[in-house]
Design a protein around this motif. Structure first.
Motif, PDB file in Angstrom:
ATOM      1  N   GLU A 149      18.431  22.085  18.408  1.00 51.66           N
ATOM      2  CA  GLU A 149      18.806  21.277  19.562  1.00 51.66           C
ATOM      3  C   GLU A 149      18.715  19.772  19.286  1.00 51.66           C
ATOM      4  OE1 GLU A 149      14.480  22.593  20.095  1.00 51.66           O
ATOM      5  OE2 GLU A 149      16.394  23.496  19.537  1.00 51.66           O
ATOM      6  N   THR A 179      22.894  16.048  17.360  1.00 50.75           N
ATOM      7  CA  THR A 179      23.793  15.317  18.250  1.00 50.75           C
ATOM      8  C   THR A 179      24.839  14.605  17.399  1.00 50.75           C
ATOM      9  OG1 THR A 179      22.326  13.400  18.227  1.00 50.75           O
ATOM     10  CG2 THR A 179      22.064  14.947  20.054  1.00 50.75           C
ATOM     11  N   GLN A 223      26.250  19.135  23.254  1.00 52.84           N
ATOM     12  CA  GLN A 223      25.665  17.878  23.698  1.00 52.84           C
ATOM     13  C   GLN A 223      25.990  17.627  25.176  1.00 52.84           C
ATOM     14  OE1 GLN A 223      26.456  14.703  20.980  1.00 52.84           O
ATOM     15  NE2 GLN A 223      25.567  13.127  22.264  1.00 52.84           N
ATOM     16  N   LYS A 273      24.020  20.527  27.341  1.00 54.63           N
ATOM     17  CA  LYS A 273      22.557  20.590  27.320  1.00 54.63           C
ATOM     18  C   LYS A 273      21.856  19.240  27.429  1.00 54.63           C
ATOM     19  CE  LYS A 273      22.209  24.984  24.894  1.00 54.63           C
ATOM     20  NZ  LYS A 273      21.524  25.734  23.817  1.00 54.63           N
ATOM     21  N   ALA A 274      22.625  18.159  27.305  1.00 52.33           N
ATOM     22  CA  ALA A 274      21.975  16.853  27.361  1.00 52.33           C
ATOM     23  C   ALA A 274      22.571  15.913  28.388  1.00 52.33           C
ATOM     24  CB  ALA A 274      22.033  16.186  25.984  1.00 52.33           C
ATOM     25  N   LYS A 329      12.611  18.085  22.639  1.00 53.44           N
ATOM     26  CA  LYS A 329      13.144  18.067  21.279  1.00 53.44           C
ATOM     27  C   LYS A 329      12.450  17.023  20.391  1.00 53.44           C
ATOM     28  CE  LYS A 329      17.047  14.901  22.006  1.00 53.44           C
ATOM     29  NZ  LYS A 329      18.504  14.783  21.932  1.00 53.44           N
ATOM     30  N   ARG A 368      20.437  19.193  31.914  1.00 52.67           N
ATOM     31  CA  ARG A 368      19.284  18.819  31.093  1.00 52.67           C
ATOM     32  C   ARG A 368      18.526  20.073  30.712  1.00 52.67           C
ATOM     33  NH1 ARG A 368      17.925  14.862  27.751  1.00 52.67           N
ATOM     34  NH2 ARG A 368      18.981  13.477  29.181  1.00 52.67           N
ATOM     35  N   GLU A 407      15.943  20.285  25.361  1.00 50.10           N
ATOM     36  CA  GLU A 407      16.306  18.885  25.179  1.00 50.10           C
ATOM     37  C   GLU A 407      15.139  17.970  25.541  1.00 50.10           C
ATOM     38  OE1 GLU A 407      18.914  15.640  24.348  1.00 50.10           O
ATOM     39  OE2 GLU A 407      19.100  17.777  23.919  1.00 50.10           O
TER      40      GLU A 407
END
Length: 234
Positions: A184, A187, A138, A141-142, A153, A146, A150
């Motif tokens: 992905e 979370t 998390q 990639k988020a 998704k 970025r 993501e």
């Protein structure tokens, strides 16, 4: 790796402070999330501000937990303090009789939580291991980066949901199974983040107690409520 007890104490307090901050950010974030839905009149004057604040606080909780769980050799983190205890306990005990007796089996169990293990290994906790993987995924990639996946998704998730609805409607195919959500999409939810905080805090406090180090109390300030005005008049 030789570390003096005083230095180790500072490291423990540093980790505990980050856990307290993570707890604050998590608690306030979800307090705001739920409040925006249940008592929207309290947030009417600045709904966008409070929404962005709650999202930002949740990201900060993730970032602080990544610091606490970081396995880098130079990180001040839970894996680091466990290695320090293993290497320095004997010398600390010789210098101070106030230090308690180390439960080496418990230390080993704590260390296993922060090592790459397989499902068949003793004391392996697949749930915690999965939460750690999601935590860093998390962040990577988020939040810190970025990832392209993501960005798209939610579009993928909507597609999967639509296909699953079609599968459920198709009663002729008895072998049809719902499709899994894209990887992905995974979370950490509130309970997941809370578990990571509790696991790390339990370990920190265990070794604070062992070394007779004062454990700070956790007091969550909610003075942000003073900023909320139930009046919706512009």
């Amino acid at each position: 790796m030789t570390v003096e007890k005083e230095e180790f104490s500072e490291m423990l307090h540093s980790i505990d402070a980050r856990l307290s901050d993570a707890q604050y950010y998590l608690s306030v974030a979800y307090d705001l999330f739920y409040g925006l839905g249940s008592t929207p009149e309290k947030y009417a004057k600045a709904r966008h501000f409070w929404t962005m604040t709650s999202l930002g606080f949740r990201d900060l909780c993730v970032l602080y937990l990544c610091q606490v769980y970081d396995s880098h050799k130079d990180a001040v983190s839970v894996p680091k303090i466990l290695n320090i205890v293993e290497s320095n306990y004997k010398s600390w005990k010789k210098k101070s009789q106030e230090i308690g007796e180390l439960d080496r089996k418990q230390l080993e169990k704590d260390q296993i939580k922060f090592k790459y293990k397989e499902a068949g290994d003793k004391d392996y906790d697949p749930n915690l291991d999965e939460l750690k993987k999601i935590l860093f995924n998390q962040r990577d990639k988020a939040i810190a980066h970025r990832d392209k996946a993501e960005v798209f998704k939610y579009k993928k998730a909507l597609g999967v949901r639509e296909k699953n609805r079609n599968i459920l409607k198709n009663e002729e195919d008895e072998n049809a199974r719902p499709l899994p959500m894209p990887e992905e999409m995974t979370t950490l939810k509130q309970d997941d983040l809370q578990k990571l905080i509790d696991e790390a805090r339990e370990i920190c406090h265990r070794y604070m107690s062992l070394l007779n180090i004062e454990i700070p109390s956790l007091e969550l300030q909610e003075d942000y409520n003073n900023l909320l005005d139930i009046s919706t008049t512009p």
